[in-house]
Design an enzyme around this catalytic site. Structure first.
Site: not given
Ligand code: SAH
Ligand code: SF4
Length: 359
Positions: A128, A347, A117, A124, A92, A131
């Site tokens: 996390c 995000c 973005c 990934c 996306e 996410c």
């Molecule tokens: N992998 C990279 C970039 C993609 S994620 C990273 O982790 O930085 C982009 C941002 O979205 C990151 O700061 C991540 O922590 C945040 N993010 C991921 N899941 C989220 C959620 N459920 N709610 C709010 N922010 C989130």
């Molecule tokens: Fe990967 Fe999502 Fe963690 Fe970013 S926030 S490193 S996209 S799992």
């Protein structure tokens, strides 16, 4: 030479292709400008090329991925596209319009800031817990062309509105620094004055915190902004929330400090706020201590819920309390204004939703 993906080629590769087709090499730069300045992806539409070359190119290159489902949020600020890749993977891309002078209900103006973005991986591997992309696990790396077609697509939307794409953030699906060579080549391409032509100062790479690659980024692209997703100042909580990458908060913050010192740029720390997990004032103070003395700002992102992830969004009061505790300790902190939540484009909500695969 097999069928080439035009967007994967750098200028040397394009020059070799044009030579192989028996055409003078200056044509390569014409094709280059057509693609990267004008955004023409169909060789048949490259009107300044001789017809023979247009036809040869059309035969030799694979058509780039085209967006399928495109959705725009109710307030018009955010557009999300689903991009099916050649092998059936889906990623996306999101365009976010930010118009500081907009009146409620008015159209987004041509001069609005427009940020794309970009996704860099399908899925990934970092795991996390909060996410949606992480919940899919890792599927594969994107190629340079697959990353950049997203920027071309978003720029075409911006131009269709009479505007321009003004900023690029690597904050979509995937961990950019775990696909370093591709991201580095994409950064090069985006800031090519004879091509896409975006100032590197308007580009931000967001990373979960991979210290070795953060150092490479400072060396290779010192003008590009760095955002570091920290989420916890303390090692055991960080490991709970971000289980895969081995670096501790101390190591990540050290690499961020080095980045800022070497590039002279202000680092952003991103911190997803999860109610009852990492949103207390004491945790804010620990964060402030951890990053003390670094030229930085903290971006607080209240958790965005989506399928398959656990977490609760903190109250407004807790969010502002966390922010205030940082500010009291001299740390610049803001709460990210999330856009596009109604179309699951904010995000952490990107998951390439058409692919509910089993395996
Ligand atoms: N992998 C990279 C970039 C993609 S994620 C990273 O982790 O930085 C982009 C941002 O979205 C990151 O700061 C991540 O922590 C945040 N993010 C991921 N899941 C989220 C959620 N459920 N709610 C709010 N922010 C989130
Ligand atoms: Fe990967 Fe999502 Fe963690 Fe970013 S926030 S490193 S996209 S799992």
């Amino acid at each position: 030479m097999a069928e080439a993906d035009l967007l994967d080629l750098d200028l040397d590769g394009l020059t070799a292709l044009v030579a192989e087709l028996g055409q003078p090499t200056f044509r390569a730069r014409q094709v280059w400008r057509q693609i990267w300045q004008r955004g023409t992806l169909d060789p048949q539409e490259m009107s300044d090329l001789p017809r023979a070359l247009r036809e040869q190119l059309a035969e030799r290159i694979a058509p780039p991925p085209a967006a399928t489902a495109t959705q725009t949020s109710e307030d018009g600020s955010t557009t999300k596209a689903l991009l099916p890749l050649a092998d059936g993977e889906m990623v996306e891309t999101v365009l976010i319009r930010h118009d500081p002078h907009a009146q409620a209900g008015s159209r987004v103006s041509p001069t609005a800031r427009r940020t794309v973005c970009l996704s860099t991986q399908a899925g990934c591997a970092m795991g996390c817990t909060f996410c949606a992309t992480g919940a899919q696990g890792f599927r594969r790396q994107l190629s340079v062309g697959e990353v950049l077609v997203q920027a071309l697509l978003a720029r075409s939307w911006a131009r269709a509105e009479g505007g321009e794409l003004t900023h690029v953030v690597f904050m979509g699906m995937g961990e950019p620094l775990a696909n370093y060579e591709v991201v580095s080549a994409a950064l090069e391409r985006l800031s090519d004055a004879d091509g896409f032509g975006l100032s590197p100062r308007r580009i931000t790479v967001s990373t979960v915190g991979l210290p070795a690659q953060m150092r490479c980024l400072a060396d290779d692209h010192p003008q590009v902004n760095l955002a570091v997703s920290l989420h916890a100042a303390e090692a055991s909580l960080r490991r709970e929330l971000v289980p895969v990458p081995p670096a501790t908060p101390a190591e990540i913050v050290a690499a961020a400090r080095e980045h800022s010192e070497r590039t002279g740029r202000r680092v952003t720390f991103e911190y997803v706020l999860l109610a009852g997990v990492n949103d207390s004032r004491a945790q804010a103070r620990a964060l402030a201590d951890r990053i003390a003395g670094i030229r930085c700002q903290v971006n607080l992102i209240p958790f965005n819920p989506s399928a398959d992830v656990v977490g609760r969004r903190p109250s407004r009061r807790a969010t502002l309390g966390f922010q205030q505790a940082l500010v009291e300790r001299g740390v610049a902190a803001n709460v990210r204004v999330e856009k596009g939540r109604d179309i699951a484009a904010a995000c952490g909500q990107l998951r390439g939703d058409r692919v509910r695969r089993d395996g």
